[in-house]
Design a protein around this motif. Structure first.
Motif, mmCIF file in Angstrom:
data_model
loop_
_atom_site.group_PDB
_atom_site.id
_atom_site.type_symbol
_atom_site.label_atom_id
_atom_site.label_comp_id
_atom_site.label_asym_id
_atom_site.label_seq_id
_atom_site.Cartn_x
_atom_site.Cartn_y
_atom_site.Cartn_z
ATOM 1 N N GLU A 23 6.631 -0.560 -9.992
ATOM 2 C CA GLU A 23 5.272 -0.103 -9.672
ATOM 3 C C GLU A 23 5.184 0.256 -8.203
ATOM 4 O O GLU A 23 5.853 -0.345 -7.364
ATOM 5 N N VAL A 24 4.350 1.235 -7.892
ATOM 6 C CA VAL A 24 4.056 1.612 -6.509
ATOM 7 C C VAL A 24 2.546 1.690 -6.346
ATOM 8 O O VAL A 24 1.837 2.141 -7.256
ATOM 9 N N GLY A 25 2.052 1.240 -5.206
ATOM 10 C CA GLY A 25 0.617 1.288 -4.977
ATOM 11 C C GLY A 25 0.287 1.290 -3.491
ATOM 12 O O GLY A 25 1.165 1.219 -2.635
ATOM 13 N N THR A 26 -0.996 1.350 -3.204
ATOM 14 C CA THR A 26 -1.499 1.335 -1.833
ATOM 15 C C THR A 26 -1.777 -0.102 -1.407
ATOM 16 O O THR A 26 -2.389 -0.872 -2.157
ATOM 17 N N VAL A 27 -1.331 -0.461 -0.220
ATOM 18 C CA VAL A 27 -1.631 -1.789 0.335
ATOM 19 C C VAL A 27 -3.047 -1.775 0.887
ATOM 20 O O VAL A 27 -3.394 -0.955 1.739
ATOM 21 N N LEU A 28 -3.856 -2.720 0.400
ATOM 22 C CA LEU A 28 -5.232 -2.848 0.875
ATOM 23 C C LEU A 28 -5.396 -3.990 1.859
ATOM 24 O O LEU A 28 -6.245 -3.934 2.754
ATOM 25 N N ALA A 29 -4.598 -5.047 1.683
ATOM 26 C CA ALA A 29 -4.679 -6.199 2.578
ATOM 27 C C ALA A 29 -3.358 -6.964 2.518
ATOM 28 O O ALA A 29 -2.681 -6.960 1.488
ATOM 29 N N PHE A 30 -3.031 -7.620 3.625
ATOM 30 C CA PHE A 30 -1.781 -8.368 3.692
ATOM 31 C C PHE A 30 -1.968 -9.597 4.573
ATOM 32 O O PHE A 30 -2.677 -9.554 5.579
ATOM 33 N N GLY A 31 -1.350 -10.714 4.187
ATOM 34 C CA GLY A 31 -1.458 -11.930 4.984
ATOM 35 C C GLY A 31 -0.720 -13.074 4.329
ATOM 36 O O GLY A 31 0.160 -12.877 3.479
ATOM 37 N N SER A 32 -1.100 -14.288 4.701
ATOM 38 C CA SER A 32 -0.505 -15.489 4.129
ATOM 39 C C SER A 32 -1.058 -15.734 2.729
ATOM 40 O O SER A 32 -2.202 -15.378 2.416
ATOM 41 N N SER A 33 -0.252 -16.382 1.882
ATOM 42 C CA SER A 33 -0.715 -16.699 0.534
ATOM 43 C C SER A 33 -1.908 -17.655 0.560
ATOM 44 O O SER A 33 -2.725 -17.674 -0.368
ATOM 45 N N ASP A 34 -2.041 -18.429 1.632
ATOM 46 C CA ASP A 34 -3.194 -19.328 1.766
ATOM 47 C C ASP A 34 -4.499 -18.556 1.947
ATOM 48 O O ASP A 34 -5.585 -19.108 1.729
ATOM 49 N N GLU A 35 -4.394 -17.313 2.367
ATOM 50 C CA GLU A 35 -5.579 -16.485 2.628
ATOM 51 C C GLU A 35 -5.921 -15.564 1.465
ATOM 52 O O GLU A 35 -6.740 -14.657 1.634
ATOM 53 N N LEU A 36 -5.325 -15.781 0.304
ATOM 54 C CA LEU A 36 -5.453 -14.814 -0.788
ATOM 55 C C LEU A 36 -6.900 -14.516 -1.181
ATOM 56 O O LEU A 36 -7.254 -13.334 -1.346
ATOM 57 N N PRO A 37 -7.786 -15.513 -1.337
ATOM 58 C CA PRO A 37 -9.183 -15.167 -1.676
ATOM 59 C C PRO A 37 -9.833 -14.250 -0.637
ATOM 60 O O PRO A 37 -10.557 -13.308 -0.990
ATOM 61 N N GLU A 38 -9.573 -14.531 0.636
ATOM 62 C CA GLU A 38 -10.140 -13.701 1.697
ATOM 63 C C GLU A 38 -9.540 -12.290 1.678
ATOM 64 O O GLU A 38 -10.242 -11.303 1.934
#
Length: 333
Positions: free
Chosen positions: A60-75
């Motif tokens: 699969e290929v897609g657009t990155v909308l957000a990136f960070g730590s797994s602890d920040e996933l809801p945010e």
């Protein structure tokens, strides 16, 4: 910025295939981040999307909308939804080789409904990945489409031999050779015709399938007809190809080696030297040749001796008696 969800079958081959597909489409691939089964990269979006349906090991290929730590996933999910302005969304969570950081329902519960409402019927798919402690939230753009692989595999296809390359690896090797759409592809050790079939299905154009063994020539013709493909199949010696100079755009092949053959090290060396010498003659300037061999015999060195540029060398465990090396070599301009 784009993401690619990769197969876990090989540590390097999926990203190498992704890069090759994008370059074959006339764009460039710039790696930004590598995680287990994930790659973040820059490229021409339209060309990346157009290429990915041909992939074997890129899911699969897609657009990155957000990136960070797994602890920040809801945010991160909240940030992605705000960025897109969705009123509804359908969330998909993939945790790669690690325990999920949270269950899907728990994650959705932490995303404010004032931002967007979850709905299984929503067309707005939001993809979340967790790998190596990092999290990527994105919007899928395209998926690989290999079609009916089972029909093209033993024992369904009419002709096959033990030890032959499987369909997905064959497709990947074809893609690594960076074919031209509608161009000329060559497999000079055609065997059961799997690479020829995958080349025609993925790229079309003119496919040439050669082998010195009469049984393989006949069997590969059966397999090509079995899937409705088209190929020029003939009995020829890879050391003396009946082709004009620079008449081929790309080459991918699996020369004989391993337990199922009687080739000793010296025989393999002679075979590959002659094959690469002829490949250099018939291949267009800047074209790619992809071939395999036992790692212990260092197949890449023969490309160097013939003044090819070795682009990548990929080792793959097959069984206790064989580690296969896949060599991607480029003919100088």
């Amino acid at each position: 910025m784009l993401y690619a969800y990769l197969s876990g079958r090989h540590p390097r081959l999926p990203e190498e295939e992704l890069k090759a597909l994008i370059e074959a489409g006339g764009s460039t691939y710039r790696a930004l981040l590598r995680l287990d089964q994930l790659a973040v990269f820059d490229s021409d979006v339209d060309k990346a999307v157009a290429a990915i349906h041909r992939a074997a090991f890129v899911k699969e290929v897609g657009t990155v909308l957000a990136f960070g730590s797994s602890d920040e996933l809801p945010e991160l999910v909240t940030k992605a939804l705000e960025l897109r302005g969705y009123r509804t969304y359908r969330l998909e969570l993939t945790a790669i080789k690690v325990p999920p950081c949270c269950d899907l329902k728990g994650l959705i519960a932490k995303v404010p409904r004032s931002v967007a409402s979850p709905s299984l019927s929503s067309a707005n798919v939001v993809r979340t990945f967790v790998s190596e402690g990092a999290a990527i939230v994105g919007e899928p753009l395209a998926y690989s489409d290999m079609g009916d692989v089972k029909t093209r595999s033993p024992p369904v296809k009419p002709f096959w031999r033990s030890g032959e390359l499987d369909v997905r690896l064959s497709r990947a090797m074809v893609n690594l050779s960076r074919p031209l759409e509608g161009g000329t592809f060559l497999d000079p050790f055609c065997g059961t015709g799997t690479l020829a079939v995958e080349a025609w299905l993925a790229w079309g154009g003119k496919v040439i399938c050669m082998d010195l063994d009469k049984a393989m020539v006949h069997g590969s013709a059966l397999n090509v007809r079995h899937v409705g493909a088209e190929a020029l199949i003939n009995r020829s010696n890879a050391a003396f190809m009946p082709l004009r100079d620079e008449s081929v755009d790309s080459i991918a092949t699996d020369p004989p080696y391993g337990r199922s053959t009687k080739l000793a090290g010296d025989s393999y060396s002679s075979l590959i030297e002659l094959f690469l010498k002829e490949s250099k003659r018939v291949l267009r300037s800047g074209g790619y040749a992809v071939y395999a061999g036992p790692t212990e015999l260092r197949p890449y060195k023969y490309a160097v001796e013939q003044e090819f540029k070795v682009v990548s060398v990929l080792d793959q465990f097959v069984h206790s008696g064989l580690v296969r090396q896949i060599v991607v070599a480029k003919k100088p301009q």
